[in-house]
Design a protein around this motif. Structure first.
Motif, PDB file in Angstrom:
ATOM      1  N   GLU A 151     -11.077 -10.829  -1.343  1.00 27.77           N
ATOM      2  CA  GLU A 151     -10.772 -10.071  -0.132  1.00 27.77           C
ATOM      3  C   GLU A 151     -12.071  -9.514   0.446  1.00 27.77           C
ATOM      4  OE1 GLU A 151      -6.479  -8.647  -0.130  1.00 27.77           O
ATOM      5  OE2 GLU A 151      -7.561  -7.166  -1.297  1.00 27.77           O
ATOM      6  N   LEU A 178      -3.181 -12.660  -0.604  1.00 26.39           N
ATOM      7  CA  LEU A 178      -2.774 -11.277  -0.851  1.00 26.39           C
ATOM      8  C   LEU A 178      -2.677 -10.647   0.534  1.00 26.39           C
ATOM      9  CD1 LEU A 178      -2.104  -8.962  -2.755  1.00 26.39           C
ATOM     10  CD2 LEU A 178      -4.539  -8.528  -3.031  1.00 26.39           C
ATOM     11  N   HIS A 182      -8.492  -3.245  -6.070  1.00 19.52           N
ATOM     12  CA  HIS A 182      -8.444  -3.371  -4.607  1.00 19.52           C
ATOM     13  C   HIS A 182      -9.605  -2.564  -4.016  1.00 19.52           C
ATOM     14  CE1 HIS A 182      -7.098  -3.069  -0.473  1.00 19.52           C
ATOM     15  NE2 HIS A 182      -6.304  -4.097  -0.729  1.00 19.52           N
ATOM     16  N   GLY A 219      -7.121 -10.580   3.631  1.00 18.19           N
ATOM     17  CA  GLY A 219      -7.887  -9.995   4.733  1.00 18.19           C
ATOM     18  C   GLY A 219      -7.340 -10.476   6.056  1.00 18.19           C
ATOM     19  N   SER A 220      -6.435  -9.672   6.649  1.00 17.90           N
ATOM     20  CA  SER A 220      -5.849  -9.990   7.967  1.00 17.90           C
ATOM     21  C   SER A 220      -5.213 -11.376   8.013  1.00 17.90           C
ATOM     22  CB  SER A 220      -6.907  -9.815   9.072  1.00 17.90           C
ATOM     23  OG  SER A 220      -7.354  -8.474   9.103  1.00 17.90           O
ATOM     24  N   ILE A 251     -10.266  -6.688   5.714  1.00 22.08           N
ATOM     25  CA  ILE A 251      -9.023  -6.033   5.282  1.00 22.08           C
ATOM     26  C   ILE A 251      -8.568  -5.029   6.337  1.00 22.08           C
ATOM     27  CG2 ILE A 251      -7.960  -4.528   3.562  1.00 22.08           C
ATOM     28  CD1 ILE A 251      -9.762  -5.754   1.473  1.00 22.08           C
ATOM     29  N   GLY A 252      -7.401  -5.278   6.888  1.00 22.96           N
ATOM     30  CA  GLY A 252      -6.803  -4.344   7.848  1.00 22.96           C
ATOM     31  C   GLY A 252      -7.563  -4.222   9.150  1.00 22.96           C
ATOM     32  N   LYS A 270       0.855  -1.204   0.000  1.00 28.56           N
ATOM     33  CA  LYS A 270       0.000   0.000   0.000  1.00 28.56           C
ATOM     34  C   LYS A 270       0.891   1.255   0.000  1.00 28.56           C
ATOM     35  CE  LYS A 270      -3.456  -2.728   2.310  1.00 28.56           C
ATOM     36  NZ  LYS A 270      -4.697  -2.761   3.062  1.00 28.56           N
ATOM     37  N   GLY A 284      -1.605  -7.677   3.227  1.00 30.90           N
ATOM     38  CA  GLY A 284      -1.346  -6.253   3.452  1.00 30.90           C
ATOM     39  C   GLY A 284      -0.362  -6.061   4.593  1.00 30.90           C
ATOM     40  N   GLY A 285      -0.876  -5.784   5.781  1.00 31.60           N
ATOM     41  CA  GLY A 285      -0.054  -5.430   6.947  1.00 31.60           C
ATOM     42  C   GLY A 285       1.112  -6.376   7.179  1.00 31.60           C
TER      43      GLY A 285
HETATM   44  C1  PEP Z   1      -5.019  -6.014   1.491  1.00 29.78           C
HETATM   45  O1  PEP Z   1      -5.067  -4.798   1.596  1.00 29.78           O
HETATM   46  O2  PEP Z   1      -4.975  -6.525   0.368  1.00 29.78           O
HETATM   47  C2  PEP Z   1      -5.023  -6.818   2.715  1.00 29.78           C
HETATM   48  C3  PEP Z   1      -5.345  -8.073   2.642  1.00 29.78           C
HETATM   49  O3  PEP Z   1      -4.677  -6.172   3.883  1.00 29.78           O
HETATM   50  P1  PEP Z   1      -4.478  -6.829   5.332  1.00 29.78           P
HETATM   51  O4  PEP Z   1      -3.687  -8.096   5.132  1.00 29.78           O
HETATM   52  O5  PEP Z   1      -3.725  -5.813   6.116  1.00 29.78           O
HETATM   53  O6  PEP Z   1      -5.837  -7.113   5.872  1.00 29.78           O
END
Ligand code: PEP
Length: 251
Positions: free
Chosen positions: A168, A233, A96, A213-214, A173-174, A11, A235-236
């Protein structure tokens, strides 16, 4: 057969120097760890693409997080698919939920981006997923099906074969809330069935469907054990080399 993929989405994080350092750390871990046939992808901000491509070896593919919906010209501030290609990158994350929500990306806009991505020899990682209200109203299957149909079903079977899907659920997500393993498998199986109806068994079975998603090292194994979950996929947890590696080795 379809590929297992773990893709990071940084991101809007990391200065150029920080990004180069993180990519180097991930590359070292990937080079020095036995990895079970998994494609590793790092999705960086545009300004990192060229340098990160120089830092990583052949085992890691680099992704942009978006591209312009026009080929070239007077579109101030935009980055085209051909520019992304020229950095040595291989993928573009498209659709996204943050882009759909904050930047008004519609399925019509995404069709143009998908086409330009493919025309430039890049693989789209195409994101789909419902918001919490849609899941609570039991509309999640309908929503996801229409995102796939409206964004991708204009493609031929051959073109679709280059697409990676990322389911997702937006509520995960996040947020620290992860879809349960059963919820993920249920949706991924539904997505694959939708692909069978449009493109047939072979294309559907060869399509990688990632969960996002997390996802973190502690829950990745349970999610990835599902028959229709082909990776993640992230994110954090992709912002720390050890955490990202913990997910890659969860397979
Ligand atoms: C994302 O933004 O694609 C994602 C999955 O984020 P997170 O893993 O932080 O939930």
């Amino acid at each position: 057969m379809r590929r297992k993929i773990v893709a990071g989405n940084w991101k809007m994080n990391n200065t150029l120097e920080e990004g180069i350092e993180l990519a180097g750390q991930i590359n070292d871990l990937v080079e020095n760890t036995e990895i079970n046939d998994v494609d590793v992808v790092i999705g960086t901000p545009f300004i990192h693409l060229t340098e990160v491509n120089k830092v990583v070896g052949e085992k890691i593919g680099v992704a942009a997080q978006n591209c312009a919906d026009e080929k070239s010209g007077a579109y101030t501030g935009e980055i085209s698919a051909s520019m992304i290609k020229s950095t040595g990158s291989k993928y573009v994350i498209l659709g996204h939920s943050e882009r759909r929500t904050y930047y008004g990306e519609t399925n019509e806009i995404l069709v143009k981006k998908v086409n330009l991505t493919l025309e430039n020899g890049l693989a789209p990682i195409f994101c789909i997923g419902e918001v919490l209200e849609e899941r609570e109203a039991e509309k999640h299957f309908e929503v996801v099906k229409s995102q796939i149909a409206e964004g991708l079903f204009h493609l031929s079977a051959e073109e679709f074969g280059k697409v990676v899907l990322a389911y997702e659920p937006v509520w995960a997500i996040g947020t620290g809330v992860t879809a349960s393993s059963d919820q993920a498998q249920e949706m991924h199986a539904f997505i694959r069935k939708t692909l069978v109806e449009q493109y047939g068994e072979e294309v559907a079975n060869n399509t990688s469907i990632l969960y996002g998603g997390s996802c973190k090292p502690s829950n990745a194994k349970e999610l990835f054990e599902n028959a229709d979950v082909d990776g993640g996929l992230i994110g954090g947890a992709s912002l720390k080399a050890e955490d990202f590696m913990g997910i890659i080795t969860a397979f």
